[in-house]
Design a protein around this motif. Structure first.
Motif, short mmCIF file in Angstrom:
data_model
loop_
_atom_site.label_atom_id
_atom_site.label_comp_id
_atom_site.label_asym_id
_atom_site.label_seq_id
_atom_site.Cartn_x
_atom_site.Cartn_y
_atom_site.Cartn_z
N ALA A 1 4.20 0.27 7.62
CA ALA A 1 3.82 -0.17 6.28
C ALA A 1 2.77 0.70 5.62
CB ALA A 1 3.33 -1.62 6.34
N GLN A 2 1.98 1.41 6.38
CA GLN A 2 0.89 2.16 5.77
C GLN A 2 1.38 3.32 4.90
OE1 GLN A 2 -1.65 3.46 8.91
NE2 GLN A 2 -0.44 5.24 9.40
N ASP A 3 2.61 3.78 5.12
CA ASP A 3 3.15 4.86 4.31
C ASP A 3 3.83 4.36 3.04
OD1 ASP A 3 2.27 6.79 6.11
OD2 ASP A 3 4.12 6.72 7.27
N LEU A 4 3.95 3.05 2.90
CA LEU A 4 4.58 2.46 1.73
C LEU A 4 3.56 2.30 0.61
CD1 LEU A 4 6.63 -0.38 3.48
CD2 LEU A 4 7.45 1.89 2.81
N GLU B 1 3.02 -1.79 -3.82
CA GLU B 1 4.11 -2.65 -4.31
C GLU B 1 5.14 -2.89 -3.20
OE1 GLU B 1 7.73 -2.27 -7.50
OE2 GLU B 1 5.78 -1.52 -8.12
N GLU B 2 5.48 -1.85 -2.46
CA GLU B 2 6.44 -1.99 -1.36
C GLU B 2 5.86 -2.86 -0.24
OE1 GLU B 2 8.80 2.26 -1.71
OE2 GLU B 2 6.79 2.22 -0.82
N GLN B 3 4.58 -2.70 0.05
CA GLN B 3 3.93 -3.52 1.07
C GLN B 3 3.94 -4.99 0.67
OE1 GLN B 3 0.02 -1.87 1.58
NE2 GLN B 3 0.76 -0.12 2.75
N LEU B 4 3.67 -5.26 -0.60
CA LEU B 4 3.68 -6.64 -1.08
C LEU B 4 5.08 -7.23 -1.02
CD1 LEU B 4 1.22 -6.35 -4.09
CD2 LEU B 4 0.82 -7.51 -1.91
N PHE B 5 6.09 -6.42 -1.28
CA PHE B 5 7.48 -6.88 -1.17
C PHE B 5 7.79 -7.28 0.27
CE2 PHE B 5 11.96 -5.95 -0.28
CZ PHE B 5 12.57 -6.84 -1.15
N ILE B 6 7.41 -6.43 1.22
CA ILE B 6 7.64 -6.73 2.64
C ILE B 6 6.88 -7.99 3.05
CG2 ILE B 6 7.31 -5.89 5.01
CD1 ILE B 6 9.52 -4.42 3.48
N LEU B 7 5.65 -8.12 2.60
CA LEU B 7 4.86 -9.31 2.92
C LEU B 7 5.54 -10.56 2.36
CD1 LEU B 7 2.33 -10.66 4.05
CD2 LEU B 7 1.18 -10.12 1.89
N ASP B 8 6.05 -10.47 1.14
CA ASP B 8 6.75 -11.60 0.55
C ASP B 8 8.00 -11.96 1.36
OD1 ASP B 8 7.07 -13.57 -1.57
OD2 ASP B 8 8.79 -12.36 -2.23
#
Length: 113
Positions: free
Chosen positions: A89-92, A95-102
């Motif tokens: 996730a650190q390379d995302l 916005e992409e991290q928040l999508f994955i978290l969601d």
């Protein structure tokens, strides 16, 4: 004993330098240095999880001084998975991290239903 002192103790008990630990969790040496010198009031949970996984230490011991430093093998497997998630996730972008978290939150909500 502070979180920084406990981290330094655990890292040295595992014969690991700050550079080695930082490399294994996918962070800079400064992250480890700042935690060890108590310059960070609350380290990011993903960083703490990654550190605990790499050093094979109890998260409650590191963060709060509760229990023993060493953890069970079952907890180690879980922490290892979380460490991998963090590394990916650190390379995302944020916005992409928040999508994955969601996605994770949605998945766990459906498990409870």
């Amino acid at each position: 004993m502070s979180i920084g002192q406990r981290l330094k103790e655990a890292r040295k008990a595992r014969s690991m330098s700050q550079d080695m630990l930082a490399d294994k969790i996918g962070a800079s040496r400064g992250v480890i240095t700042n935690i060890e010198h108590d310059k960070v009031s609350e380290p990011q949970p993903m960083v703490i999880n990654a550190i605990c996984s790499v050093l094979n230490i109890n998260k409650e011991w590191l963060t709060d001084g509760i229990g023993s430093m060493d953890i069970s093998k079952e907890a180690t497997r879980s922490a290892k998975v979380l460490s991998e998630i963090y590394a990916c996730a650190q390379d995302l972008s944020e916005e992409e991290q928040l999508f994955i978290l969601d996605m994770i939150k949605t998945y766990t909500k459906h498990l409870k239903d």
